[in-house]
Design a protein around this motif. Structure first.
Motif, mmCIF file in Angstrom:
data_model
loop_
_atom_site.group_PDB
_atom_site.id
_atom_site.type_symbol
_atom_site.label_atom_id
_atom_site.label_comp_id
_atom_site.label_asym_id
_atom_site.label_seq_id
_atom_site.Cartn_x
_atom_site.Cartn_y
_atom_site.Cartn_z
ATOM 1 N N UNK A 1 -2.950 -2.494 9.915
ATOM 2 C CA UNK A 1 -3.261 -2.030 8.571
ATOM 3 C C UNK A 1 -2.278 -1.145 8.432
ATOM 4 N N UNK A 2 -1.654 -0.888 7.147
ATOM 5 C CA UNK A 2 -0.517 -0.024 6.924
ATOM 6 C C UNK A 2 -0.404 0.696 5.292
ATOM 7 N N UNK A 3 0.194 1.784 5.574
ATOM 8 C CA UNK A 3 0.369 2.316 4.165
ATOM 9 C C UNK A 3 1.825 3.274 4.250
ATOM 10 N N UNK A 4 2.364 3.512 3.210
ATOM 11 C CA UNK A 4 3.473 4.266 3.025
ATOM 12 C C UNK A 4 2.783 5.664 2.456
ATOM 13 N N UNK A 5 3.266 6.792 3.041
ATOM 14 C CA UNK A 5 2.791 8.129 2.602
ATOM 15 C C UNK A 5 3.944 8.988 2.260
ATOM 16 N N UNK A 6 4.276 9.426 1.033
ATOM 17 C CA UNK A 6 5.385 10.247 0.462
ATOM 18 C C UNK A 6 4.715 11.272 -0.416
ATOM 19 N N UNK A 7 5.236 12.618 -0.200
ATOM 20 C CA UNK A 7 5.040 13.606 -1.045
ATOM 21 C C UNK A 7 3.417 13.853 -1.435
ATOM 22 N N UNK B 1 6.722 8.800 16.452
ATOM 23 C CA UNK B 1 8.087 8.593 15.885
ATOM 24 C C UNK B 1 8.434 8.576 14.251
ATOM 25 N N UNK B 2 7.261 8.061 13.581
ATOM 26 C CA UNK B 2 7.719 8.080 12.053
ATOM 27 C C UNK B 2 7.450 9.000 11.258
ATOM 28 N N UNK C 1 -0.739 1.459 10.883
ATOM 29 C CA UNK C 1 1.029 1.644 10.914
ATOM 30 C C UNK C 1 1.071 2.446 9.603
ATOM 31 N N UNK C 2 1.887 3.811 9.917
ATOM 32 C CA UNK C 2 2.639 4.389 8.898
ATOM 33 C C UNK C 2 3.991 3.572 8.619
ATOM 34 N N UNK C 3 3.745 2.808 7.660
ATOM 35 C CA UNK C 3 5.013 2.343 7.115
ATOM 36 C C UNK C 3 6.353 3.144 6.771
ATOM 37 N N UNK C 4 5.692 4.160 6.046
ATOM 38 C CA UNK C 4 6.791 5.153 5.565
ATOM 39 C C UNK C 4 5.988 6.589 5.565
ATOM 40 N N UNK C 5 6.537 7.634 6.128
ATOM 41 C CA UNK C 5 6.079 8.997 6.213
ATOM 42 C C UNK C 5 7.119 9.859 5.825
ATOM 43 N N UNK C 6 7.129 10.547 4.561
ATOM 44 C CA UNK C 6 8.156 11.511 4.243
ATOM 45 C C UNK C 6 7.566 12.774 3.416
ATOM 46 N N UNK D 1 0.708 -1.340 0.116
ATOM 47 C CA UNK D 1 0.134 0.081 -0.031
ATOM 48 C C UNK D 1 0.843 1.156 0.131
ATOM 49 N N UNK D 2 0.697 2.116 -0.848
ATOM 50 C CA UNK D 2 1.422 3.410 -1.021
ATOM 51 C C UNK D 2 0.574 4.440 -1.715
ATOM 52 N N UNK D 3 0.870 5.856 -1.048
ATOM 53 C CA UNK D 3 0.372 7.014 -1.890
ATOM 54 C C UNK D 3 1.702 7.871 -1.830
ATOM 55 N N UNK D 4 1.924 8.088 -3.253
ATOM 56 C CA UNK D 4 3.221 8.859 -3.568
ATOM 57 C C UNK D 4 2.698 9.873 -4.616
ATOM 58 N N UNK D 5 3.052 11.130 -4.172
ATOM 59 C CA UNK D 5 2.848 12.239 -5.101
ATOM 60 C C UNK D 5 1.424 12.298 -5.445
ATOM 61 N N UNK D 6 0.462 12.117 -4.186
ATOM 62 C CA UNK D 6 -1.018 12.062 -4.206
ATOM 63 C C UNK D 6 -1.568 13.457 -3.566
ATOM 64 N N UNK D 7 -2.847 13.724 -4.106
ATOM 65 C CA UNK D 7 -3.566 14.926 -3.528
ATOM 66 C C UNK D 7 -4.838 14.370 -2.850
ATOM 67 N N UNK D 8 -5.178 14.618 -1.868
ATOM 68 C CA UNK D 8 -6.444 14.195 -1.188
ATOM 69 C C UNK D 8 -7.391 15.368 -0.661
ATOM 70 N N UNK D 9 -7.979 15.825 -1.492
ATOM 71 C CA UNK D 9 -8.936 17.240 -1.397
ATOM 72 C C UNK D 9 -10.623 17.077 -1.162
ATOM 73 N N UNK D 10 -11.066 18.046 -0.393
ATOM 74 C CA UNK D 10 -12.582 18.212 -0.411
ATOM 75 C C UNK D 10 -13.235 17.185 0.424
#
Length: 421
Positions: free
Chosen positions: A183-189, A232-233, A207-212, A153-162
């Protein structure tokens, strides 16, 4: 070729995607795992060399994702949708969203990524993936609830609006809600903006697997509400301040659980404070980096238990701050230390506005050190505006012998330091 997902074709792209859609016909289509093949033809005599480009219609997504599915960028204009979601949609298989795809949601519609599903949304800096409202107004659609345990699971260069038209969990509104054991996902940019409620809500077990390098702006509540296990993530480069209802990182009640490793809360480049609610228990090594600010909600308390310790070492130019969300005297309960660990240290800090209620043994204080062998070193710290004592030390507990001279005190309702003997 992969199995199909059921879509409808719209008569026309609505201007600014606001008026009601007119659906013209239903169609089934298949999306291949690879790239779509484009056909070309040679210029022939008598053929217009500059033909009118046909208008590409958005497709209406009206059924759940039950088989492996790929959504591709169909409409060149990033302000217009490639797909429009008209009914609540459940993702129960692998869903891949390609760069540039815009998915618009009708009023009060939500997406659920369930435990047997997963979502891969990887855009690029130049071709972002966008989840938006059909009407581009704050709080138009519900949001995305994420329960999937897949490490893909990953969101990268995504916009979530409205998002945020209705609560996505209990009474809480959030554009993206992560919940469930593992439940986990990586969120980047990724940008969370213009949402009624929170941009992101990470519930206990998520779980925030990645956060950047994420950003949170113009959300009605704070940009993010996160459980203590995921704090801490969070990275220093992400930004949480920018027109939100509360420009804070909202941390839910609970605390730091037993951990073999140090739990480090870093400061943020944009100086966003952490805001803590309720009873916050520390049962591990908890380290606060220079410059960190903790804002405590009404009557909140920090408990350093016997199997944990706090190391809050600021610098003369980057102090660590403990204060109330409302900067008034006696607003939160205070810090109480039951730990006998010699590594309990608060240095180059500011502690203010605690002592709202009794913290222990009938006493109010900004800091209380309580119990047999409990200990803490407090140095170069401003201790002020307590509703009771500045520091209270019980029988059998100890602080550094120069506590009264190694720190500064102001406007405490009772004695600056009270040591039982």
């Amino acid at each position: 070729m992969q199995a199909n997902t059921h879509f409808n074709s719209n008569q026309a792209v609505r201007q600014a995607i606001q008026p009601a859609l007119s659906l013209t016909k239903k169609l089934f289509f298949f999306v291949a795992a690879g790239t779509l093949a484009l056909t070309s033809c040679k210029k022939e005599e008598g053929v217009d060399p500059n033909p009118t480009t046909p208008v590409v219609q958005p497709l209406t997504l009206e059924e759940g994702i039950k088989v492996k599915t790929e959504l591709v960028d169909r409409v060149a204009d990033p302000e217009l949708p490639d797909y429009i979601v008209t009914k609540h949609i459940a993702v129960n298989a692998e869903l891949t969203i390609r760069p540039g795809v815009v998915i618009a949601f009708e009023r009060d519609i939500r997406m659920d990524v369930n435990t047997d599903g997963l979502i891969i949304a990887q855009g690029t800096a130049g071709k972002k993936i966008r989840f938006i409202g059909v009407q581009k107004t704050k709080g138009y659609w519900v949001g995305i609830a994420h329960y999937s345990r897949s490490n893909a699971n990953v969101f990268e260069h995504v916009e979530v609006l409205h998002a945020g038209s209705r609560p996505i969990f209990s009474t809480t509104k959030s554009a993206l809600f992560i919940s469930g054991s593992q439940a986990q996902i990586a969120l980047k940019n990724t940008l969370f903006s213009q949402n009624d409620g929170y941009g992101l809500y990470v519930y206990g077990g998520g779980i925030l697997r990645e956060f950047a390098r994420n950003a949170f702006t113009t959300n009605t509540e704070a940009g993010i509400m996160v459980d203590p296990e995921n704090v801490a993530k969070l990275d220093a480069a992400s930004t949480f301040t920018g027109g939100n209802g509360h420009n804070v990182v909202d941390v839910t009640a609970g605390g730091i659980k037993n951990s073999p490793n140090d739990v480090v809360w870093a400061g943020f480049a944009d100086k966003t404070p952490y805001r803590i609610s309720g009873d916050f228990a520390v049962n591990a090594a908890w380290k606060l980096s220079p410059g960190v600010t903790l804002e405590m909600n009404r009557d909140a308390v920090i408990r350093i238990n016997s199997d944990g310790y706090i190391s809050a070492k600021g610098t003369p130019t980057e102090k660590i701050t403990f204060t109330g969300a409302n900067r008034t005297a006696g607003f939160w309960k205070g810090i109480i230390c039951y730990s006998a660990d010699s590594k309990n240290v608060i240095e180059n800090a500011e502690i203010s506005n605690a002592g709202s209620n009794v913290i222990v043994s009938g006493k109010k204080a900004n800091v209380a050190v309580y119990g047999n062998r409990a200990t803490m070193t407090i140095k170069n710290t401003q201790i002020s505006n307590s509703g009771g004592y500045g520091v209270f030390v019980s029988y059998g507990a100890s602080v550094n012998t120069d506590v009264t001279t190694a720190n500064s005190f102001a406007a405490n309702a009772q004695t600056n330091v009270m040591i039982e003997k």
